[in-house]
Design an enzyme around this catalytic site. Structure first.
Site, PDB file in Angstrom:
ATOM      1  N   CYS A  95       0.897  -1.318  -0.092  1.00 19.55           N
ATOM      2  CA  CYS A  95       0.080  -0.011   0.094  1.00 19.55           C
ATOM      3  C   CYS A  95       0.829   1.266   0.217  1.00 19.55           C
ATOM      4  O   CYS A  95       1.560   1.540  -1.081  1.00 19.55           O
ATOM      5  CB  CYS A  95      -0.816  -0.059   1.232  1.00 19.55           C
ATOM      6  SG  CYS A  95      -2.355   1.062   1.114  1.00 19.55           S
ATOM      7  N   HIS A 191      -3.434  -5.698   2.861  1.00 22.68           N
ATOM      8  CA  HIS A 191      -3.093  -5.419   4.046  1.00 22.68           C
ATOM      9  C   HIS A 191      -3.322  -6.825   5.010  1.00 22.68           C
ATOM     10  O   HIS A 191      -3.967  -7.788   4.159  1.00 22.68           O
ATOM     11  CB  HIS A 191      -3.656  -4.255   4.874  1.00 22.68           C
ATOM     12  CG  HIS A 191      -3.214  -3.067   4.305  1.00 22.68           C
ATOM     13  ND1 HIS A 191      -1.929  -2.671   4.880  1.00 22.68           N
ATOM     14  CD2 HIS A 191      -3.886  -2.110   3.804  1.00 22.68           C
ATOM     15  CE1 HIS A 191      -2.020  -1.325   4.331  1.00 22.68           C
ATOM     16  NE2 HIS A 191      -3.156  -1.115   3.709  1.00 22.68           N
TER      17      HIS A 191
END
Ligand code: GLN
Length: 240
Positions: A95, A191
């Site tokens: 990310c 994640h």
């Protein structure tokens, strides 16, 4: 004994959603096979010779934390990371850690952070965030995870997507791509941490680093039924 050196970059500021669990997962999957593993944390301002790393991990962070990194990156870290990428060091970038590998990240407020440019990609934020469980298909099977980002990433030449979205948004919610692959760099919006419930992804990273370090990418099978069942359970839930 075969041993790998893992460098965890910016654990002090890029540390969302338990992403540090990816480092623990890689370490354990080496040790369970009787292979050696050392972990070096590299916070902001800390000097480190990334050329000594076999695997570098960079986790996720909010826009504010990503802005904090600018001075450190300009202080030489950006060039170190680019050199390590071209030397074939294996990277896992998640990310915010993914976005900083590109040319820039422009926040939803229009603030543009010039980033490393190690990969030909760029990211532009949006008021609407992309949040939820998602799944994508890769060269090493399906990957499941959780995404939460405002950034829409577009890939340039020489960069392949890590995978194709099966459910969720991925890079930008439009072109069906998720993440990025360049040399031994693996980038994803996933994640979680992503690796524990995606054992094939974890082992693909280990094989990449072992091949470069000792020319032997072989990995003994593990009794990781629980991890594989967790993967299938989440995949079934995400795909409905
Ligand atoms: N701040 C970036 C974004 O919102 C990255 C977020 C993250 O790392 N989860 O897109």
């Amino acid at each position: 004994m075969r041993e790998l050196r893992i460098f965890h970059l910016y654990p002090d500021v890029l540390n969302l959603y338990g992403d540090r669990g990816n480092v623990l997962c890689l370490k354990r999957r080496l040790e369970w096979r009787g292979l050696g593993c050392s972990v070096t944390e590299v916070p902001m301002g800390e000097r480190a010779r990334l050329s000594e790393a076999d695997i570098c991990f960079i986790g996720g962070g909010q826009d504010f934390e990503q802005g904090l990194l600018m001075e450190d990156l300009r202080g030489g870290r950006a060039q170190e990371i680019k050199s390590a990428v071209e030397d074939g060091v294996t990277f896992l970038c998640v990310c915010g850690g993914y976005q900083l590998m590109g040319h820039y990240y422009e926040t939803a407020a229009g603030e543009r952070c010039p980033f490393i440019g190690a990969l030909d990609l760029a990211t532009v934020g949006d008021a609407e965030r992309m949040i939820g469980n998602f799944a994508f298909e890769t060269a090493f099977g399906t990957v499941v995870g959780f995404e939460n980002h405002s950034g829409r990433t577009r890939l340039g030449g020489g960069v392949e997507p890590l995978g194709r979205v099966l459910r969720g948004s991925g890079n930008n919610g439009e072109d069906g791509t998720e993440g990025a692959r360049y040399r031994n760099v693996f980038c994803t919006y996933s994640h979680g941490p992503v690796l524990p419930k995606n054992p094939a992804f974890a082992d693909a990273l280990l094989a990449s680093a072992l091949e470069r370090r000792c020319g032997d990418a072989s990995l003994a099978p593990l009794g990781d039924l629980a991890e594989r069942e967790a993967h299938e359970s989440v995949l079934k839930k995400v795909l409905g």
